[in-house]
Design a protein around this motif. Structure first.
Motif, short mmCIF file in Angstrom:
data_model
loop_
_atom_site.label_atom_id
_atom_site.label_comp_id
_atom_site.label_asym_id
_atom_site.label_seq_id
_atom_site.Cartn_x
_atom_site.Cartn_y
_atom_site.Cartn_z
N LEU A 43 43.89 63.30 50.55
CA LEU A 43 43.14 62.29 49.81
C LEU A 43 43.62 60.92 50.23
O LEU A 43 44.82 60.65 50.24
CB LEU A 43 43.37 62.47 48.30
CG LEU A 43 42.71 61.39 47.44
CD1 LEU A 43 41.23 61.65 47.29
CD2 LEU A 43 43.36 61.33 46.08
N GLU A 44 42.70 60.09 50.65
CA GLU A 44 43.06 58.72 50.99
C GLU A 44 42.16 57.79 50.18
O GLU A 44 40.94 57.83 50.31
CB GLU A 44 42.85 58.46 52.47
CG GLU A 44 43.94 59.04 53.34
CD GLU A 44 43.65 58.82 54.81
OE1 GLU A 44 44.08 57.79 55.34
OE2 GLU A 44 42.96 59.66 55.39
N VAL A 45 42.79 57.00 49.36
CA VAL A 45 42.05 56.04 48.54
C VAL A 45 42.38 54.66 49.09
O VAL A 45 43.55 54.33 49.25
CB VAL A 45 42.48 56.13 47.07
CG1 VAL A 45 41.75 55.11 46.24
CG2 VAL A 45 42.25 57.53 46.53
N SER A 46 41.35 53.90 49.43
CA SER A 46 41.67 52.56 49.90
C SER A 46 40.86 51.53 49.11
O SER A 46 39.64 51.65 49.00
CB SER A 46 41.40 52.45 51.40
OG SER A 46 40.12 52.93 51.69
N ASP A 47 41.59 50.60 48.56
CA ASP A 47 41.01 49.47 47.86
C ASP A 47 40.01 49.90 46.78
O ASP A 47 38.95 49.31 46.63
CB ASP A 47 40.31 48.55 48.88
CG ASP A 47 40.12 47.16 48.29
OD1 ASP A 47 40.94 46.78 47.44
OD2 ASP A 47 39.16 46.48 48.67
N LEU A 48 40.36 50.94 46.04
CA LEU A 48 39.47 51.43 44.98
C LEU A 48 39.38 50.41 43.86
O LEU A 48 40.40 49.88 43.41
CB LEU A 48 40.00 52.76 44.43
CG LEU A 48 39.18 53.39 43.31
CD1 LEU A 48 37.89 53.97 43.86
CD2 LEU A 48 39.97 54.46 42.59
N ARG A 49 38.15 50.12 43.46
CA ARG A 49 37.92 49.19 42.35
C ARG A 49 37.01 49.85 41.33
O ARG A 49 35.99 50.44 41.72
CB ARG A 49 37.22 47.92 42.84
CG ARG A 49 38.10 46.99 43.61
CD ARG A 49 37.27 46.02 44.41
NE ARG A 49 38.09 45.51 45.49
CZ ARG A 49 38.93 44.49 45.36
NH1 ARG A 49 39.02 43.88 44.20
NH2 ARG A 49 39.67 44.09 46.37
N VAL A 50 37.38 49.76 40.09
CA VAL A 50 36.48 50.19 39.01
C VAL A 50 36.41 49.04 38.01
O VAL A 50 37.40 48.72 37.36
CB VAL A 50 36.97 51.47 38.31
CG1 VAL A 50 35.98 51.91 37.25
CG2 VAL A 50 37.20 52.59 39.30
N HIS A 51 35.26 48.40 37.94
CA HIS A 51 35.08 47.30 37.00
C HIS A 51 34.05 47.73 35.96
O HIS A 51 33.00 48.26 36.31
CB HIS A 51 34.57 46.05 37.72
CG HIS A 51 35.57 45.49 38.69
ND1 HIS A 51 35.33 44.40 39.46
CD2 HIS A 51 36.83 45.89 39.01
CE1 HIS A 51 36.38 44.14 40.22
NE2 HIS A 51 37.30 45.04 39.96
N PHE A 52 34.36 47.50 34.71
CA PHE A 52 33.39 47.81 33.65
C PHE A 52 32.73 46.51 33.21
O PHE A 52 33.43 45.57 32.80
CB PHE A 52 34.07 48.48 32.47
CG PHE A 52 34.68 49.80 32.80
CD1 PHE A 52 33.89 50.90 33.09
CD2 PHE A 52 36.06 49.95 32.84
CE1 PHE A 52 34.45 52.12 33.40
CE2 PHE A 52 36.62 51.17 33.16
CZ PHE A 52 35.81 52.25 33.44
N PRO A 53 31.40 46.42 33.26
CA PRO A 53 30.76 45.18 32.85
C PRO A 53 30.85 44.99 31.34
O PRO A 53 30.83 45.95 30.57
CB PRO A 53 29.31 45.36 33.30
CG PRO A 53 29.13 46.83 33.42
CD PRO A 53 30.46 47.41 33.76
N ILE A 54 30.95 43.75 30.92
CA ILE A 54 30.94 43.42 29.48
C ILE A 54 29.57 42.82 29.19
O ILE A 54 29.19 41.81 29.78
CB ILE A 54 32.03 42.40 29.13
CG1 ILE A 54 33.39 42.91 29.60
CG2 ILE A 54 32.05 42.11 27.65
CD1 ILE A 54 34.46 41.85 29.54
N HIS A 55 28.82 43.44 28.30
CA HIS A 55 27.49 42.94 27.96
C HIS A 55 27.57 42.11 26.70
O HIS A 55 28.33 42.41 25.79
CB HIS A 55 26.53 44.11 27.73
CG HIS A 55 26.34 44.95 28.94
ND1 HIS A 55 25.55 44.59 29.99
CD2 HIS A 55 26.85 46.16 29.26
CE1 HIS A 55 25.58 45.52 30.90
NE2 HIS A 55 26.37 46.50 30.50
#
Lengths: 486, 695
Positions: free
Chosen positions: B360-372
Motif C-alpha cells: 500500500l502506498e499512500v501519497s499526499d492523501l487529502r480528505v476534506h469535509f465541506p461545511i455547509h
C-alpha cells in the motif's frame, strides 16, 4: 350450494393481512431475537388483558368480513339463484337482531316506544300513550310487573352460562399448564390463582371471564329485548355497534398497510442516501404535513363519490359501492398519515448508517439495497411496529371524526362515526336519547383502550430506550442468607 | 496512625436483574486516610464503580446495599436519612465522573453550575460565591476564568470540561474526592495535565482521594495505596511501590504480564484464560481459581480470606495461607514485567527495512469535509481532516498510526478503504491506483482490504447470526462458490480466531466484548485480505482481553502475511506490535520511522511530548512530562505555519510562517520540523535524545 361467497375489496385485503400476520408469526417463532421481545409482551398483564379484548373485536370483525349471497327462494328448477343482497356471517348470526325493527327510538331493554303516540282505543276514543314495541319485551303480558323479574332472570341465566364457559376455559388452561410443567392440575390451578406463573394467566382469565359473562348476558337478553335500545329508524343499536367494529378495524389496519410503504421507503431512503434525496423527501413531507388533512380527505372522498355515482353499472350493489368508498378512505388516510413515521425512520436511519457494521458492509462492497434490507430495515423494525400499534387507535378515532363531519364512510354504512352523527341531534331532546351515543362511545372506548394497552406492552418490549427498571425485590430469604455468614 | 477518614466495612451491594441478584460488590472492606490516594483497580464489571456509587448512595434503582457499613469521619452514611445525605454529597464527598461531556448540563453556563453547588452547601452571598467560583476555576488551571464562567459547556474542550468538573467537585472543599475513571475519556497529553492537577490539589488540600481506574499507569502515577478488585472483592491491597515491585495475587501478576510493552516484542503476551465468572452465583472457593495457573484442589472448595502479609499488604489467596501444601509460587517474587527477557526476535525484525514492494502506498492523501451554511447550503469552508498524508506499508508488516483524538487518523484509514471519498492524493494498492478504478473494479478490489473497528458492540449487526455476518462479505465478493463451501469456511474461520464453530448459530449479544472482536476479525479475514485497517481494535477492551486480541492479530499476521495499518493511541501496543510508526498531528504526519527510531529517539517536539505523557506502570520511573499547553486546534482553521507551533515549547520565528518540509534523518526516519532544517542557521539546538529515552 347454499350460498355464493362474495369477496369484497376490503375483505380480500383483510384476509391478505391475516395471512401475512400468520406468516410473520411463523417467522418470529423461528428467530430467537424476534421471539424474545414478543415473549416480554406475552408476560405483560395489561398487555395480555388488552389482547383478549382486542381478540374479541377481531373475531367480530372477521366474521363480518365473510360475505356471501344466500340462495334465493326454494325454486331449484332454474338452477341456483342467489339473492342480490350481500350479507356476512355476522349478519346471519345476528339475524334476530337485524330482523326485528321497531318503529323508532326505544330505550335499552325497553318494552315500549320512546315517543308518545296517539292510539285508537277499542271504544273509539283516542289517547296519547307509549305504545308497546313490536318485538322488544313483546312476550310480557303485564310489563309493569313482569319486566323487572324477567330481565333479572334472563340476565342471571346468561351470567350463569358465561360462568360455566369460563370455568371450562380456565380448566383447559390449567390442564395445559399442568402438562407443560408436569405437575398436578390442582397445583397448576393454585399457582395460576396466586399469579406465580411467568405468563399472566390470571389477568387473561379474569378479562376473559368478564368478557364471557358480558357477552352471554347480552345474548340471553337479546333474544327478547333490544339490549342497547333502538335507533331513529328502529334498528337495534347493539347490532349497529357490532357492525361498526369491522369498519373501525379495517380503517385501523388497512390504512397502516397503505402508509407503511411510503414511510419505510421514503424514511429509510432519506436517512440512508442523505443529500438531495433527503432534501426532496423532507420537502415532500413538510409540504404534505402543512395541508389540512381534513380538507385533503374531503376533496379526495368527494371526487371518489362522483366517480362511483357516474358508473352505477360497475358497482351493482350498495354494499359494493360503500366498500369501495371505504377502501378509498383508507388509502387517502394512509397517504396523509405516513409523515410522522417517515420522520422517525429518517432520524433512526441517519444514526444507524454511521454505525460500524454498515461501514463494514460497505467495505465488502455490499450493494445499497442489500445494506438497507439486511442491516437497516431489521434494526428499525421495532420503531415501525411501535408506530403501527400506536397509530391503530388514532385511526379508529379519526374515522369517527371524519364520518361525523360527513367525509368518512358511505352514509349507508354503519360505523361509529355515522352512529354518532345520527345521534348528535337527539342529544338536545328532552328526555335525552343517550343510548346510541353511549353505545358507540362504549364500544369505541373498549376497542381503543385495549389496543392502547396492547400497544403500550409492545412498546415497552421493543423500545430499547425504555429501560427495564424494576423495583428492588429481593426476597427476605435471600437477604437472610446474605447476612448469615457475616 | 491517624483515624481513617473513610472506612468501608464488609460492603455488599446487590443488583436485581430478575432471576438472581448480581452480587456486584461482595464483602468489600477498605480504609482511606486524609491526604491519601487509594486506587481501586480492576477490569470492567468487577464492581469498582458500584462501590463508588454505594459510598455516594447514588445506586441505580435496581441496586441496594444489603450489608456492611460505610463510615465517613465517624458517621455511618448508610444510616443517614436522604435529606442529611444530600448535605454530605458535594460538601463532604466530591465526585468526578468519567464522561465530561455527559456530566455537565449543556444548557447552563459553567458559572451557574458551580454556583448551584456553592449555594446548596454554603451560606455565601451571590457576590462571594461568584468570586469563589472564579478562584476555583483558577485553581484548576482554567485560563481566563472570569470569561469562562459565562460560557456554556459546548464552548469548552474536553480537557477544560474535565477541569470544570473537578472545580465543581472541589467547590465545597470536600474531605473525600471520588474520581471514577477521571481521565479515561481524555487524550494522553490532556490526561497528563489532569492527573498532575489532581495530584497537586490533593497535596495542597490534604484531601483523601478514592481513584477508580483500570489503567495501571495511572495508578503508578497517582496512588499511595492500591486495591485490586476482582469479581466484586478486593483480592489484594498494598502500598503502591510495593505493589508494582512485587504483585502478590496471581490475578495482579497476570494483569502485569498481559500489558503490551516493548520488552515483550516477538513473544506472545500472557493471557488470563476464560472469563470473569458470573456474579449472580454464590461462590464456593476462590473466584479466580478457574483462571489461575497456581490453583490447587483446596482453591475450588475453600473461600480464601483477605490475609495480611508483611509490609502493610493483604492478599486474598491460599498461596499466602497455610491451606495449600505447595506454596512455592508465592515465595518466588515474579520478575516485574519490565525485566522479562525479550523473547526470540520475530522473523521480520522490527529494525529491518521493509521488503522491496510496498503493498500500500499512500501519497499526499487529502480528505476534506465541506461545511455547509445557510439556506442554499453554500460551502463556506472545509474541515481538513486529512491534509496530505504519505505512507507505505509492505506485505506482512504493521504500520502504526498514532495521534490524539481528532487528528484524523481514523479518517486516513477510511480514506484508504474509500469508505469516505478522498479529496485528493493517491492510494496505490498493489500497483493499482484505487482512485482510477471504476465502481465494479473497486468492488472486486475490496477483497484485499478490510477493516476492524474499535467498538465491538456497534460493529456487528445485532439482528444477524454470526454465520450470516461472516457470510455477508464472502457472498458479496464471491468467495467460495457454493453455500456449502462457505459454511465450511465459516467453521474454519471461527476456529482460526479461537471460537467454537457452534457459535455460528448465535447472535452477537450472546458474546463478550473480546469474543465480539474475534468475530469482527473473522469477518475481515473471511475474504482473505492482504491489508487490514485496525481502527483502535483493543481500546474498548480490558487489558487481559486486549492481550488475547493482540496475540491473535500477531499470529494471523505471521500465518497469512497480512499487512496492518494499526490506528491507535496506545503507545504500549505500538511498541509491542508495530514495525513502523507514523505520528499524526492535525491531519498531517509529523514524524515517521521504525518503532525503534521513533520511540528511542523521538525528534519532533510533539512526538516527544506525546511519549512523555504516557503514564508508565512503574512508580520508580521519574519521567519528565513535557507539558503541552492548550488543546488540539480546530481542523477548520489550522494555525498558520507549522500546525504545532502555538503549543510547541521550542517554536521559533519560521514556525509561524511556513509548514516545515520533510527531512530524512535515517533510512526510514523522517520528520517535519524546522528544528532539523539546515536552512535556518539561527535555529535553537534540537533537543538531545536522552530526555525522553524510554527503553
Amino acid at each position: 350450494m347454499l350460498f355464493q361467497p362474495v369477496i369484497l375489496w376490503t375483505d380480500a385485503l383483510v384476509f391478505l393481512l391475516l395471512v401475512a400476520l400468520a406468516g410473520v408469526v411463523v417467522y418470529v417463532r423461528r428467530h430467537e431475537h424476534l421471539r424474545q421481545p414478543w415473549r416480554r409482551v406475552a408476560h405483560s398483564a395489561t398487555g395480555m388483558a388488552g389482547a383478549v379484548v382486542l381478540a374479541f373485536f377481531v373475531l367480530v370483525g372477521v366474521l363480518d368480513s365473510l360475505h356471501y349471497r344466500a340462495r334465493a327462494g326454494g325454486d331449484s328448477s332454474r338452477g341456483n339463484v342467489y339473492a342480490v343482497e350481500i350479507t356476512s356471517v355476522l349478519d346471519a348470526l345476528l339475524r334476530s337482531l337485524k330482523e326485528r325493527p321497531e318503529k323508532t327510538y326505544s330505550a335499552p331493554l325497553g318494552y315500549q316506544l320512546y315517543a308518545r303516540e296517539t292510539v285508537e282505543l277499542p271504544d273509539g276514543r283516542q289517547s296519547r300513550e307509549y305504545p308497546r314495541l313490536r318485538h322488544g319485551g313483546a312476550h310480557l303480558k303485564a310489563p309493569q310487573d313482569e319486566w323487572r323479574p324477567d330481565v333479572g332472570r334472563r340476565a342471571l341465566a346468561g351470567a350463569a352460562i358465561g360462568f360455566v364457559l369460563w370455568v371450562v376455559a380456565a380448566t383447559l388452561v390449567s390442564a395445559h399448564i399442568a402438562r407443560a410443567t408436569g405437575e398436578g392440575i390442582d397445583r397448576a390451578w393454585r399457582a395460576l390463582a396466586r399469579g406465580e406463573l411467568d405468563m399472566p394467566w390470571r389477568a387473561i382469565l379474569a378479562t376473559l371471564g368478564a368478557l364471557l359473562v358480558l357477552v352471554c348476558v347480552a345474548a340471553a337478553l337479546a333474544g327478547k329485548y333490544h339490549v342497547l335500545g333502538t335507533s331513529k329508524v328502529g334498528e337495534d343499536v347493539l347490532y349497529q355497534a357490532l357492525k361498526s367494529v369491522r369498519i373501525a378495524l379495517v380503517i385501523g389496519t388497512l390504512t397502516t398497510l397503505v402508509m407503511l410503504p411510503f414511510a419505510i421507503l421514503l424514511g429509510i431512503g432519506a436517512g440512508y442516501f442523505k443529500g438531495w434525496a433527503d432534501d426532496i423527501i423532507q420537502y415532500l413531507y413538510t409540504t404534505l404535513n402543512s395541508i389540512p388533512a381534513v380538507l385533503l380527505i374531503a376533496a379526495a372522498v368527494l371526487m371518489m363519490q362522483v366517480y362511483i355515482d357516474t358508473r352505477p353499472q360497475a358497482f351493482p350493489t350498495s354494499v359494493e359501492r360503500a366498500d369501495l368508498r371505504l377502501l378509498f378512505l383508507c388509502a387517502i388516510l394512509g397517504v396523509t398519515s405516513w409523515t410522522g413515521l417517515c420522520r422517525l425512520l429518517r432520524g433512526e436511519t441517519l444514526k444507524i448508517r454511521e454505525l460500524d457494521y454498515i461501514q463494514a458492509a460497505q467495505a465488502f462492497g455490499v450493494s445499497h439495497l442489500r445494506i438497507i434490507t439486511r442491516h437497516i430495515l431489521p434494526n428499525v423494525m421495532h420503531i415501525v411496529l411501535i408506530a403501527v400499534v400506536m397509530e391503530f387507535s388514532s385511526l379508529v378515532l379519526a374515522e369517527a371524526v371524519l364520518s361525523y363531519v360527513g367525509v368518512g364512510v358511505d352514509p349507508s354504512m354503519i360505523s361509529f362515526g355515522t352512529m354518532i352523527n345520527a345521534a348528535r341531534l337527539e342529544m338536545a331532546r328532552d328526555p335525552m336519547v343517550w343510548w346510541s351515543l353511549a353505545s358507540a362511545f362504549g364500544f369505541m372506548f373498549a376497542l381503543v383502550l385495549s389496543a392502547n394497552l396492547f400497544a403500550d406492552a409492545v412498546r415497552d418490549a421493543f423500545d430499547p430506550r425504555v429501560a427495564v427498571i424494576k423495583p428492588f425485590r429481593l426476597r427476605l430469604a435471600a437477604l437472610a442468607a446474605a447476612k448469615a455468614p457475616a | 496512625m491517624s483515624e481513617p477518614l473513610l472506612e468501608i466495612d464488609r460492603l455488599s451491594t446487590w443488583i436485581d436483574t430478575g432471576d438472581h441478584p448480581v452480587r456486584a460488590v461482595d464483602g468489600l472492606s477498605l480504609e482511606l486516610r486524609a491526604g491519601e490516594t487509594f486506587a481501586l483497580l480492576g477490569e470492567s464489571g468487577c464492581g469498582k464503580s458500584i462501590t463508588a456509587l454505594s459510598v455516594m448512595r447514588l445506586l441505580p434503582d435496581a441496586g441496594r446495599v444489603v450489608d456492611g457499613r460505610i463510615v465517613l469521619g465517624g458517621v455511618d452514611l448508610l444510616q443517614l436519612p436522604e435529606t442529611e445525605m444530600r448535605a454530605v454529597r458535594g460538601a463532604r464527598i466530591g465526585m468526578i465522573f468519567q464522561e465530561p461531556m455527559l456530566s455537565l448540563n449543556p444548557v447552563l453556563t459553567v458559572g451557574a453550575q458551580i454556583l448551584e453547588v456553592l449555594e446548596r452547601h454554603t451560606s455565601l452571598s451571590t457576590r462571594q460565591a461568584q468570586s469563589k467560583a472564579r478562584e476555583l476555576l483558577d485553581s484548576v488551571g482554567v485560563p481566563d476564568a472570569p470569561r469562562r464562567l459565562h460560557e456554556f459547556p459546548f464552548q469548552l474542550s474536553g480537557g477544560l470540561r474535565q477541569r470544570v468538573m473537578i472545580a465543581m467537585a472541589l467547590a465545597c472543599e470536600p474531605e473525600l474526592l471520588i474520581a471514577d475513571e477521571p481521565t479515561t475519556a481524555l487524550d494522553v497529553t490532556i490526561q497528563a495535565q489532569v492527573l498532575e492537577l489532581l495530584h497537586d490539589l490533593q497535596r495542597s488540600r490534604g484531601m483523601a482521594m478514592l481513584l477508580i481506574t483500570h489503567d495501571l499507569g495511572v495508578v503508578a502515577e497517582t496512588a499511595h495505596r492500591v486495591g485490586v478488585m476482582y469479581a466484586g472483592q478486593i483480592v489484594e491491597t498494598a502500598p503502591c511501590t510495593a505493589f508494582f515491585a512485587d504483585p502478590q495475587h496471581p490475578y495482579s501478576r497476570k494483569l502485569f504480564a498481559s500489558l503490551p510493552a516493548r520488552q515483550k516484542r516477538g513473544g506472545a503476551l500472557s493471557v488470563i484464560g476464560g472469563n470473569v465468572p458470573s456474579l449472580a452465583q454464590v461462590f464456593e472457593g476462590c473466584r479466580f481459581a478457574e483462571r489461575c495457573d497456581h490453583a490447587q484442589a483446596p482453591c475450588r472448595v475453600i473461600v480464601p480470606a483477605l490475609t495480611r502479609t508483611d509490609g502493610g499488604r493483604s492478599v486474598r489467596c491460599h498461596l499466602y495461607t497455610a491451606v495449600l501444601g505447595d506454596r512455592s509460587a508465592a515465595l518466588t517474587p515474579v520478575a516485574s514485567s519490565a525485566e522479562q527477557a525479550p523473547a526470540a526476535g520475530r522473523a521480520n525484525d522490527p529494525t529491518s527495512s521493509p521488503g522491496p514492494g510496498a503493498i500500500l502506498e499512500v501519497s499526499d492523501l487529502r480528505v476534506h469535509f465541506p461545511i455547509h451554511r445557510g439556506l442554499l447550503r453554500r460551502v463556506v469552508g472545509y474541515v481538513r481532516a486529512v491534509d496530505g498524508v504519505t505512507l507505505a506499508i509492505a506485505p506482512g508488516r504493521t504500520l502504526a498510526l498514532v495521534g490524539e483524538s481528532g487528528c484524523g487518523k481514523t479518517t486516513v484509514g477510511k480514506g484508504v478503504l474509500r469508505l469516505v471519498p478522498p479529496t485528493g492524493g493517491e492510494v496505490v494498492f498493489d500497483g493499482v491506483d484505487l482512485g482510477e478504478l471504476s465502481a465494479p473494479a473497486l468492488r472486486a478490489r475490496r477483497r484485499d482490504m478490510q477493516i476492524v473497528f474499535q467498538d465491538p458492540y456497534s460493529s456487528l449487526n445485532p439482528r444477524m447470526r454470526v454465520s450470516e455476518i461472516l457470510d455477508e462479505g464472502m457472498s458479496a465478493l464471491g468467495v467460495g462458490s457454493t453455500a456449502g463451501e462457505r459454511a465450511r469456511r465459516i467453521d474454519a474461520l471461527l476456529r482460526e480466531v479461537g471460537l467454537d464453530p457452534a457459535a455460528k448459530s448465535r447472535y452477537p449479544h450472546e458474546f463478550s466484548g473480546g469474543q465480539r472482536q474475534r468475530i469482527a476479525i473473522a469477518r475481515a479475514l473471511a475474504v482473505e485480505p492482504r491489508l487490514i485497517v485496525c481502527d483502535e481494535p483493543t481500546s474498548a477492551l480490558d487489558v487481559s482481553v486486549q492481550a488475547q486480541i493482540l496475540n491473535l492479530l500477531l499470529d494471523l499476521q505471521r500465518r497469512h502475511a497480512i499487512a496492518y495499518l494499526f490506528i491507535t493511541h496506545n503507545m504500549g501496543v505500538v511498541e509491542y506490535l508495530a514495525h513502523e510508526v507514523a505520528v499524526m498531528y492535525l491531519g498531517r504526519i509529523v514524524e515517521q520511522g521504525s518503532v525503534h527510531d521513533v520511540f528511542s529517539a523521538p525528534k519532533h517536539p510533539y512526538t516527544r511530548a506525546l511519549l512523555s505523557a504516557v503514564p508508565v506502570p512503574d512508580p520508580h520511573t521519574k519521567r519528565e512530562v513535557l507539558k503541552l499547553g492548550g488543546d488540539l486546534p480546530s481542523a477548520v482553521s489550522p494555525p498558520p505555519g507549522c500546525h504545532f507551533n502555538p503549543r510547541c515549547p521550542r517554536a521559533f520565528e519560521p514556525c509561524a510562517v511556513t509548514y516545515p518540509a520533510e527531512r530524512a534523518l535515517g533510512p526510514l526516519h523522517r520528520v517535519r520540523c524546522h528544528l532539523y532544517d539546515d536552512v535556518f542557521p539561527g535555529r535553537p539546538i534540537a533537543p538531545s535524545d536522552d530526555i525522553a529515552e524510554r527503553a
